[in-house]
Scaffold this active site. Structure first.
Site, PDB file in Angstrom:
ATOM      1  N   HIS A 151       0.817  -1.210   0.000  1.00  0.00           N
ATOM      2  CA  HIS A 151       0.000   0.000   0.000  1.00  0.00           C
ATOM      3  C   HIS A 151       0.859   1.273   0.000  1.00  0.00           C
ATOM      4  CE1 HIS A 151      -3.515   2.428   1.778  1.00  0.00           C
ATOM      5  NE2 HIS A 151      -3.975   1.925   0.654  1.00  0.00           N
ATOM      6  N   LYS A 170       3.162   4.496  -0.968  1.00  0.00           N
ATOM      7  CA  LYS A 170       3.176   5.516  -2.016  1.00  0.00           C
ATOM      8  C   LYS A 170       4.447   6.339  -1.838  1.00  0.00           C
ATOM      9  CE  LYS A 170      -1.529   4.963  -1.399  1.00  0.00           C
ATOM     10  NZ  LYS A 170      -2.168   4.205  -0.329  1.00  0.00           N
ATOM     11  N   ASP A 191      16.025  12.172  -8.273  1.00  0.00           N
ATOM     12  CA  ASP A 191      17.446  12.528  -8.181  1.00  0.00           C
ATOM     13  C   ASP A 191      18.011  12.383  -6.778  1.00  0.00           C
ATOM     14  OD1 ASP A 191      17.842  12.950 -10.844  1.00  0.00           O
ATOM     15  OD2 ASP A 191      17.955  15.134 -10.753  1.00  0.00           O
ATOM     16  N   HIS A 232      -9.644  11.005   2.231  1.00  0.00           N
ATOM     17  CA  HIS A 232      -8.588  10.021   1.997  1.00  0.00           C
ATOM     18  C   HIS A 232      -7.300  10.366   2.752  1.00  0.00           C
ATOM     19  CE1 HIS A 232      -6.056   7.254  -0.582  1.00  0.00           C
ATOM     20  NE2 HIS A 232      -7.147   6.528  -0.378  1.00  0.00           N
ATOM     21  N   LYS A 266      -4.601  10.427   5.531  1.00  0.00           N
ATOM     22  CA  LYS A 266      -4.132   9.577   6.624  1.00  0.00           C
ATOM     23  C   LYS A 266      -3.077  10.374   7.388  1.00  0.00           C
ATOM     24  CE  LYS A 266      -4.598   6.625   2.774  1.00  0.00           C
ATOM     25  NZ  LYS A 266      -5.785   5.941   2.995  1.00  0.00           N
ATOM     26  N   ASP A 288       0.078  16.632  20.242  1.00  0.00           N
ATOM     27  CA  ASP A 288       0.470  17.752  21.103  1.00  0.00           C
ATOM     28  C   ASP A 288       0.970  18.972  20.330  1.00  0.00           C
ATOM     29  OD1 ASP A 288      -0.290  16.448  23.363  1.00  0.00           O
ATOM     30  OD2 ASP A 288       1.729  15.881  24.005  1.00  0.00           O
TER      31      ASP A 288
END
Length: 492
Positions: free
Chosen positions: A156, A158, A163, A391, A393, A398
Site C-alpha cells: 500500500h 506511495k 534525483d 482520503h 491519513k 500535542d
C-alpha cells in the site's frame, strides 16, 4: 513479454540500489540550497494538500530529474492523470534518467502489455509486488482463492523520489480522483514532500522493497517489446490530447518548472524526522512494523491528539490506547468518512460496529460530509465532481509531532498490507496540519457524532442533529445493510 502462468523472471540489468543524490541539475541545486538552511538532523517538509498542486509538483520533479526516478505505488490508474504522468516518466527516460517503476499487482489486472511496453524502454526497469502467477484476468480470482494467504497481502506504499534530492510520501495513489478531475467524486488527501537526510531512509526503504523476494521483474524481451512501447506512447499521447481541457491545470507554467519549483521551495518547514515503514515480507510479524511505531507515537500525547483515517476499524488494543489517553486528560479527536462520503461502503460497514465503542471511550468523533463546503478546495477546474471523500491519513500529537503516510486505521493497513509514513518533529508543520484538520471538522464539512442518553447516536451539524447516519440515498443504505450481514469486515 509477460509470462502467462509462471512467476516473472529477474532481469540482471535492474539496479539493485539507489544512486547517490544527484550533484548537478535543477533538483540538486534546489536541494543544496534547502539543506544549507537545515540544522543537524533536520529535514525539510512541504504539505501537499491541494489536489492540483500535488500532481503539478510530481510532474515538476519528473521533468526536472536528470539522474534517477524511483517510483513506488499501490495504484497507478489507467485514466487521464495516470497516462499524463506516465507520458512525463517516459520523457524522463528518453533523456536518460534511470527509472525504477514498482507497483502492486492488484491494480494491474489486464495491463500486461502496458507493463511490458514500459519495461521495454532501455532506461526503465519495472517490478511488480506479490504478483499473481496467472496473468490471464478471468483466472486471477481462482488463484486468489487458492493462494489467499499470500495474495491477500498487498503493498500500500506511495513513494516517489527524484534525483535522490526530493521525495513524496502520503495518501495519494496516481489517478483522477486523487488530483481533483474525477467527475463522480474527488478525494480530500494530503502528501508530504521531503528533502534532506530523511531522503536516504526513504531511498533505502525503496531498495528493500525493490530487492525483496516478493518483487518480480517484468520481462521486456522478444520481438514485440518495441511495438508495446510504441503502443504505450501512442495511448498516453492520445489520452492527453483528447483530455487537453480537463488536464490544463497540470501543464508547465509560462516561467517553466525551474522557477515554479523555486517558488514552492519558499514554503519549506523543517525539523527532525523519522520514517515509519513495514517490511516487504508478507510473512513478517506485524507487531514489529509501522503499526507498533504508530501506536508508540500516539502514546506520547499529553494534551491533544488529532487523527484522520478514511477507513476506521480499530482493533481492541487501539481502542484501549485511545481510552487511556482520554483518561489521562488528552483531548482525542478522530475524523473519518461518513456513510455518505465513503467510496467503499464495506469499510463503513466494518467501522459502524466500532463507532459506539469509540464514543464510549470519550473520543470526539467526526464524519466527513459528502457535500462538504471544502469540496471546492479539492476539485480541479474544469472538473465538477458531485461529492467529496476523505482520503487523508494523518495525525498530530500535542501540536508538535505530525504523521503523514499511507496507512488507514484498519486491519488491512495494520496487519495485511505494507505501509509507509513520515513523522516530523516540527511545531510549524504540526500547526499547519492541525489547521487543515480543524477546517475539515467544522460543521460545514463534517458531522459531529455523539452518544446520547439511552445509547442513541446523533449526527450534529452545528445546532441541528440527525437521528440516523447521513447517506446519499436509499440505495446506499440498502447496500450497507446487506454488507452488515456478510462476515468480511476483517478485510476492510
Amino acid at each position: 513479454m509477460l509470462c502467462a502462468c509462471a512467476p516473472l523472471s529477474p532481469r540482471t540489468s535492474a539496479p539493485a540500489h539507489h544512486a547517490r543524490p544527484a550533484d548537478a541539475g535543477a533538483l540538486a541545486e534546489h536541494g543544496e540550497r534547502v539543506e544549507a538552511r537545515l540544522a543537524e538532523q533536520e529535514s525539510a517538509y512541504w504539505l501537499l494538500d491541494d489536489n492540483a498542486e500535488a500532481l503539478r509538483v510530481r510532474i515538476a520533479l519528473v521533468d526536472l530529474a536528470e539522474r534517477t526516478l524511483d517510483i513506488q505505488y499501490f495504484i497507478w490508474q489507467d485514466d487521464m492523470t495516470g497516462r499524463l504522468l506516465m507520458q512525463h516518466v517516459l520523457a524522463a527516460a528518453d533523456r536518460g534518467v534511470r527509472v525504477r517503476f514498482f507497483v502492486d499487482d492488484l491494480g494491474m489486472v489486464g495491463r500486461n502489455d502496458e507493463l511490458a511496453g514500459l519495461a521495454a524502454h532501455p532506461s526503465v526497469d519495472v517490478r511488480l509486488f506479490n504478483p499473481w502467477k496467472v496473468r490471464f484476468p478471468p483466472i486471477r480470482p481462482f488463484e486468489f482463492v487458492f493462494r489467499i494467504g499470500v495474495l491477500n497481502h498487498r503493498m500500500h506504499n506511495k513513494l516517489l523520489i527524484a534525483d535522490g534530492r526530493f521525495g513524496i510520501v502520503g495518501g495519494r495513489n496516481i489517478g483522477d480522483r486523487y488530483f481533483g478531475v474525477y467527475e463522480e467524486f474527488v478525494q480530500n488527501d494530503i502528501d508530504l514532500m521531503v528533502a534532506g537526510p530523511l531522503l536516504e531512509d526513504m531511498a533505502r526503504s525503496f531498495d528493500t522493497f525493490w530487492n525483496s523476494e516478493h518483487a518480480h521483474p517484468v520481462r521486456a524481451d522478444g520481438p514485440e517489446a518495441d511495438a508495446r512501447l510504441a503502443a504505450l506512447r501512442r495511448r498516453c499521447a492520445a489520452s492527453v490530447a483528447a483530455n487537453e481541457t480537463m488536464l490544463s491545470a497540470f501543464g508547465a507554467p509560462v516561467e517553466g518548472w525551474q522557477d515554479y519549483f523555486g517558488a514552492v521551495m519558499q514554503s519549506a518547514m523543517h525539523g527532525p524526522g523519522e520514517l515509519y515503514v513495514d517490511s516487504p515480507d508478507v510473512r513478517a510479524d506485524a507487531s514489529s512494523g509501522l503499526y507498533e511505531q504508530f501506536k508508540s507515537l500516539l502514546s506520547r500525547a499529553r494534551r491533544e491528539l488529532i487523527l484522520s483515517s478514511p477507513y476506521l476499524v480499530p482493533d481492541e488494543e487501539f481502542v484501549a490506547l485511545l481510552e487511556r489517553l482520554v483518561q489521562r486528560g488528552v483531548r482525542v479527536r478522530v475524523l473519518t468518512n461518513s456513510l455518505a462520503s465513503n467510496s467503499h461502503v464495506v469499510a463503513h460497514s466494518a467501522y459502524k460496529d466500532r463507532r459506539r465503542e469509540l464514543l464510549e471511550t470519550g473520543v470526539e468523533l467526526y464524519e466527513m460530509r459528502a457535500d462538504a463546503e471544502v469540496l471546492g478546495r479539492y476539485r480541479t477546474p474544469p472538473a465538477d465532481p458531485n461529492w467529496l471523500a476523505l482520503h487523508t491519513k494523518a495525525a498530530v500529537v500535542d501540536g508538535r509531532w505530525s504523521f503523514v503516510g499511507s496507512p488507514n486505521i484498519d486491519p488491512r493497513s495494520m496487519v495485511l498490507n505494507t505501509e509507509i509514513g513520515v513523522v516530523a518533529d516540527d511545531p510549524e508543520l504540526a500547526g499547519e496540519l492541525t489547521r487543515l484538520l480543524n477546517r475539515d471538522m467544522r460543521p460545514e464539512n463534517s458531522w459531529r457524532v455523539t452518544l446520547e442518553p439511552g445509547g442513541w447516536l446523533k449526527w450534529w451539524n452545528g445546532d441541528d442533529a440527525l437521528g440516523r447516519q447521513p447517506a446519499k440515498g436509499f440505495q446506499q443504505r440498502a447496500v450497507e445493510f446487506f454488507l452488515n450481514l456478510i462476515p468480511i469486515k476483517n478485510q476492510a
